[in-house]
Every structure is written in C-alpha cells, then in structure tokens.
Design a protein around this motif. Structure first.
Motif, PDB file in Angstrom:
ATOM      1  N   GLN A  77     -36.146  18.152   4.468  1.00  0.00           N
ATOM      2  CA  GLN A  77     -36.116  17.340   5.693  1.00  0.00           C
ATOM      3  C   GLN A  77     -35.160  16.144   5.523  1.00  0.00           C
ATOM      4  N   ARG A  78     -35.214  15.532   4.336  1.00  0.00           N
ATOM      5  CA  ARG A  78     -34.334  14.375   4.089  1.00  0.00           C
ATOM      6  C   ARG A  78     -32.862  14.814   4.098  1.00  0.00           C
ATOM      7  N   ARG A  79     -32.590  15.985   3.512  1.00  0.00           N
ATOM      8  CA  ARG A  79     -31.205  16.455   3.470  1.00  0.00           C
ATOM      9  C   ARG A  79     -30.693  16.728   4.879  1.00  0.00           C
ATOM     10  N   ARG A  80     -31.578  17.363   5.692  1.00  0.00           N
ATOM     11  CA  ARG A  80     -31.186  17.659   7.077  1.00  0.00           C
ATOM     12  C   ARG A  80     -30.935  16.361   7.857  1.00  0.00           C
ATOM     13  N   THR A  81     -31.837  15.385   7.648  1.00  0.00           N
ATOM     14  CA  THR A  81     -31.683  14.117   8.365  1.00  0.00           C
ATOM     15  C   THR A  81     -30.379  13.425   7.943  1.00  0.00           C
ATOM     16  N   ALA A  82     -30.133  13.450   6.619  1.00  0.00           N
ATOM     17  CA  ALA A  82     -28.934  12.792   6.105  1.00  0.00           C
ATOM     18  C   ALA A  82     -27.662  13.470   6.625  1.00  0.00           C
ATOM     19  N   ALA A  83     -27.790  14.789   6.860  1.00  0.00           N
ATOM     20  CA  ALA A  83     -26.611  15.534   7.321  1.00  0.00           C
ATOM     21  C   ALA A  83     -26.352  15.322   8.806  1.00  0.00           C
ATOM     22  N   ASN A  84     -27.307  14.691   9.481  1.00  0.00           N
ATOM     23  CA  ASN A  84     -27.145  14.478  10.926  1.00  0.00           C
ATOM     24  C   ASN A  84     -26.211  13.290  11.157  1.00  0.00           C
ATOM     25  N   PRO A  85     -25.044  13.532  11.774  1.00  0.00           N
ATOM     26  CA  PRO A  85     -24.081  12.441  11.944  1.00  0.00           C
ATOM     27  C   PRO A  85     -24.646  11.295  12.770  1.00  0.00           C
TER      28      PRO A  85
END
Lengths: 400, 243
Positions: free
Chosen positions: A201-209
């Motif tokens: 979830q953190r990786r996905r959030t971080a990948a969100n521009p």
C-alpha cells in the motif's frame, strides 16, 4: 366400569413404555427446537440488555451495528454528548472472529469498548471474576463460554491480550460469546493489514504522482500516516438522562447529526424481526415437520395396536360394548401414549439442553403449549384407529 | 313344548339372502327351530350349509331377510329394533361361546366375566361377585386373578362359558366350543353346558362338527342347503371324574 385402556396399557406396559420413550425422544427434539428459537431470541435481548444502552447511534441508512455493517467516525460521540437528554455516550466496535489461545481458537464476538467502570455503555454489565478493563491496551474480559481463564494470554490478530475479567451470558445475536478489549485495539484489529499488504500500500501511495508534487513536502508522509490509523467505530451507545424519553432524545440526533438512531424497541425488532427471522422460520419449519412426523408415528402406533386387537374388538362389540366405549379406549390409549411421550420428551430436553453449544431456553409456556399440541395430535392421530375399530363387524367374532 | 318355550327361542321360516339379482345367494331358506329353557341342542351340518349365517341371525348381528324369530315372548327383527336395542339384546339376553375362547387378554379372569354386567351398568363390586359365583360353579375360581394367557385351553373355555352366563341370558349360542379340546375336555365342556342350562334355565344351541360330543345331544338339528331337519339324538350322559 373398569378402564379398558388402562388395563390394556398395564398389560402391555413394556410395549407402551418403549413406544412412549421413542415418541418422547421425538417430542424432546421438538421441545429443544422451540428452545433453540427461544434461546436465539433471548440471546438477542441479552445482547441489547447487556450493552447498557438506551439508544444505538449508527451510520445513516443502515441497520447497524448487529444486522448490517455500520461505520462512524470515532469523534462523533462528542457531538452526541452535547445533545439534550444524553447522559453518557461511548464508542463501540463489534467484530466476529476467531480468538486464539495457544493451539486452539474460539469463535467469539470481539467488542471494542472504552476502558472504564461498570455501567459505562458497552461495558460488561457484571463480572463473575477479575476486574473490568482499565488499561488502554492488551487487556480483555471474556465470557466464560469461551473457556478462557483469568490470566490466560489470548491472541487477536497479531496482538496478545491478558484475560483480566470473566463475565457470563454476554453473547452475540448468533450466540457467539463476547470478548471485550480496549477500543483502540479493537479499531486496529478491525482494519489491521498484514505487513506485506502495508508495504504494498505504501509503495502504491508513493508511486501516485498526486502525493509527490513538488512544493508540497510531507504530503506523502501525511497520507501514509493517515492510512495506518483507523478512526472508525461501528456505533455510539447512548444512555439518556433520567426523566427523558429515548425516542425524544433520538429524534434531534437523527435530524441534526444525520445519523441513524435506534431505540431499544426498534433494535429488538431489527434483531428478532430481521436478523434471526430466517433462522426462526427454519426452526418453525422443523417444528411443523416434527409435529407431522409425531402425529404420523402416534397414528401408526395406535392404528397398529388397534389392528392387533380386531378380534377382541369384534368380541367386545358382539357382547354389547358401545362404540363410544371402544372409541374411548383407543382415545385414552393415544392420550396415554402422548402423556408418556411428553414426560419423556420434557425430561430428555431438560437433560440435553445444557449440552448444546448455543443457549437453549426451555420456557414453561412452551412446555404447556407443547403438551396441548401433543394431546391434540394424539386425538387426531387416534381418529384413524377409531374409524377402523368402529368398522369392525361384531359378526367377525363368529366364525364362518 | 310350547309352554316350555316361555323363555326359550323359536325360529320360524327364517331366511337370509346375500347379494342381489343374479348374484344373490340364499344362505337360509326357511329354517325352523325351537329350543326350550334348560335344553341343549346340537346344530350340525357340512361347511357352507348355513350354520354360521344362522348363528349370526340368532346372535342379532345380521338381519334375516324373512321369517320370524322369537326370544321368550318377544319377536326380534320386527322393524322396531334399533342398533342400540340389538346391542343391549346381545349384552343382556344372548350369551356367546366361541370356538376359541376370545377372552380379553388384558383383563384377568374375574374381569373378563364381570365385564358384561359392568357394561350393562351394574357396579364393579356386584359384577365381580356375580362373576366369582359363576367361576366357583365352573371350578375355575382358583384362577380368578390369573390372566387368560396363564390358563389351559379347558380353563379358558370354562371362563368363556362363565362370561356367556353372567348376565343370565335366556339363550346361549356356542360356536364349535369343543373344537380345540381333546375328547375328555370336550365332553367336560358339554357336561358343564348341560349343567348350566339346567341350573340357569338357559336354552343352549351348540354348533358343532365334533363327532365326540354329537351323541350327548337329546335333540339335533341338521342344517343342509339352508334348511334344518330335526332328529332325536342319543342323549348320552357323560359324567367327568368327580363331576
């Protein structure tokens, strides 16, 4: 005049008793089925009684928290406390899950409550051992039906809790025993993800521009921090001040706070009329089928016993016995069989009811109704045999 | 004879037809018969001769098609008799003894005999007293508390005779009462029936095939093809040991 039915029963008492025991076990099952339904209703009422609430505040347009999922912010209770007539208000969460103790696990309803004393909404009403939850984390009060003992360490999700208190008859509407834990822990348990899911979830959030815009430093950290807490609860339990009518207190909350509020009567209707309605119909069907099977068995037994006495009945009719006397004999035997069956069934149900995993409530009123039903069934079941007996020609006693 | 028949039974031209039209069967084609009080007569005939039909008519369980049947002074089946009347007639004025004793298996010997007076409305105590008197007379009083299944065949038949006599009926119909018994017991039963007939002034009709007992009747009715023919019997007297 002597009782022909009584003499016949005494003469063939073994046959009657064994038949009565067989019928009794069936009646015992029927009484137990009624007891299972009563137990479900009682569990529902106990759930409401033990919550210590006059009002249940839940998410709008839901039947929560027991019949449907309901989600409220955990600071809503503060605004509710400010409404007229509200005495106490407390957050609560409910989650049915497996609670582990060593190698075994127990199906239980985990209730998140605000640590505090007896009498607070949501708290166990009374304890049979130990104390209430006083710390904000890792303490639990369990219903004795869970089999947990004071001092034992139980596991809910990844956390361990020490059992500090034991209570009794605190069950969900489904009959699962309750385990009370501090509210914060319960909120975490409801939404806790596994480590892999959190990393993902953190990786996905971080990948969100959208969360990585230049000029807004700290946004990503703030978003990730908000994802790791659960500010939701399932309901706010409200106690009204003395002298206030619950419905009168509920109405402004509905109107101004845009929340659903149920009174005790409404919640009872939801639990009994909706939540356990299907189960009640299921049990009702069983009761009808068992009643029909019992009637068929009594009819078959009485009919068979009567056919076995056709020659005696022919002789009785030939020597001048009235049809009424013969019908009375068969009817009395059917009622005698029903009475033996009912006594056996009542005793059997009383003995085996406590063994059932769920609460079985054998109400005296149900026993009285059951007795009347058994007697009516016996009367109806004897009709076939009486018809057969009355058709017997007295001439059959004379050969040729 | 006519005077003696004051309490006996008289049958004149009794007919019984089963079925209708082409399939009708005349089981009785005009039976004449009379039995005086205290008299025991035999009714013999081959199978299908109409014995059982006659017995059923006499026993008021089937209605004859025609003829006249008089019990004592009273004409039976003259359209005034209701089902309840016929039931009371069978209970109070006709006794039955069957081929098998057909005792009620769940009543002891005393109550098997006392049941009839009880059904007639007499008190239990009076009914049992009367039953015990008869059981005494028939030498089975010592089995008064026994259940039917505990009795020998001869004892059961004596209890059945006591039951038939208990309401002091003017007529007893005995259907093959000695069939299941050996010669000695069969003759003992006939001796008892003769003794009871004399003692209680009862007219007894014994339907039988039993060659052993036929010589004991003074009068015999042969029934053949639905008609009776009277003839004198040997009237041989049998005295059992000690009897």
């Amino acid at each position: 005049m002597i009782s022909l039915a009584g003499r016949d029963i005494l003469h063939a008492w073994g046959k009657f008793v064994f038949t009565g025991v067989g019928l009794g076990l069936l009646i015992g099952v029927t009484l137990t089925m009624a007891g299972v339904y009563r137990g479900m209703v009682d569990d529902a009422k106990v759930l409401l009684d033990n919550s210590g609430a006059d009002l249940w505040v839940v998410q709008q347009d839901t039947l929560g928290p027991y019949a449907e999922p309901s989600s409220l912010y955990d600071d809503v209770y503060r605004t509710i406390l400010g409404m007229p007539g509200v005495g106490r208000a407390a957050n609560v969460t409910y989650l049915t899950m497996q609670v582990r103790l060593g190698e075994r696990d127990v199906r239980a309803m985990v209730v998140g409550v605000v640590p505090g004393g007896t009498g607070e909404p949501g708290q166990p009403v009374y304890l049979i051992a130990g104390r209430q939850i006083t710390r904000s984390h890792y303490e639990a009060v369990a219903d004795i039906a869970t089999g947990f003992k004071l001092g034992e360490r139980i596991q809910i999700r990844r956390n361990h809790y020490t059992v500090v208190g034991l209570t009794r008859r605190m069950v969900s509407s489904g009959g699962d025993p309750m385990v009370f834990i501090p509210l914060k822990d319960a909120q975490e348990a409801q939404f806790l993800k596994d480590n892999d899911a959190i990393v993902q979830q953190r990786r996905r959030t971080a990948a969100n521009p959208a969360f990585n815009r230049p000029g807004t430093p700290g946004l990503l950290d703030a978003v990730i921090a908000s994802q790791s807490v659960n500010p939701y609860i399932n309901a706010v339990l409200v106690q009204v001040k003395p002298g206030f009518i619950p419905e009168a207190v509920a109405e402004p909350i509905r109107r101004w706070k845009h929340l659903q509020v149920y009174t005790r009567a409404q919640m009872e209707e939801i639990l009994i009329g909706k939540l356990i309605a299907t189960a009640a119909k299921q049990i009702g069907m069983f009761l009808v089928i068992l009643a029909i099977v019992s009637a068929a068995i009594v009819a078959f037994i009485i009919y068979t016993l009567t056919l076995g006495k056709i020659r005696e009945i022919a002789v009785l009719k030939l020597i001048g016995t009235r049809n009424r006397t013969i019908a009375g004999m068969i009817l009395q035997q059917a009622l005698g069989l029903g009475m033996i069956g009912f006594v056996v069934g009542k005793i059997a149900a009383t003995f085996w009811a406590p063994i059932f995993p769920k609460y079985v409530l054998l109400e005296p009123g149900d026993s009285v109704r059951g007795f009347i039903a058994v007697m009516v069934i016996c009367v109806l079941a004897s009709v076939l045999a009486i018809r057969a007996a009355l058709k017997v020609d007295p001439a059959e006693a004379i050969g040729g | 004879m006519a005077d003696m028949l004051g309490k006996g039974i008289r049958i004149e031209g009794l007919r019984k037809r089963y079925g209708k039209g082409d399939t009708a069967v005349d089981a009785l084609k005009g039976v004449d018969m009379q039995v005086a009080p205290g008299e025991v007569v035999g009714l013999i005939g081959p199978s299908g001769s109409g014995k059982s039909t006659l017995l059923k008519c006499l026993g008021a369980v089937i209605e004859p098609t025609g003829g006249r049947m008089t019990l004592g002074e009273e004409v039976i089946y003259d359209n005034r008799w209701t089902t309840a009347d016929l039931r009371a007639l069978r209970r109070d004025r006709i006794g039955f003894v069957f081929q098998a004793p057909y005792l009620i298996p769940f009543l002891d010997v005393t109550d098997n005999v006392a049941l009839l007076p009880m059904l007639a409305g007499r008190s239990n105590a009076e009914s049992r007293k009367r039953a015990l008197e008869l059981l005494e007379a028939l030498d089975v009083a010592h089995r008064a508390k026994a259940m039917p299944s505990q009795l020998s065949g001869g004892e059961q038949q004596r209890v059945a005779i006591a039951r038939a006599l208990v309401n002091r009926p003017p007529v007893i119909l005995a259907d093959e009462p000695t069939a299941p018994l050996d010669s000695e017991r069969a003759l003992a039963v006939i001796h008892i029936l003769n003794r009871m007939a004399r003692q209680y002034e009862t007219a007894i009709i014994v339907v039988t095939h039993d060659e052993k007992i036929i010589p004991t009747f003074k009068r015999i009715y042969h029934i053949r093809d639905g008609k009776t023919q009277e003839e004198a019997g040997e009237g041989r007297v049998f005295e059992p040991d000690g009897g």
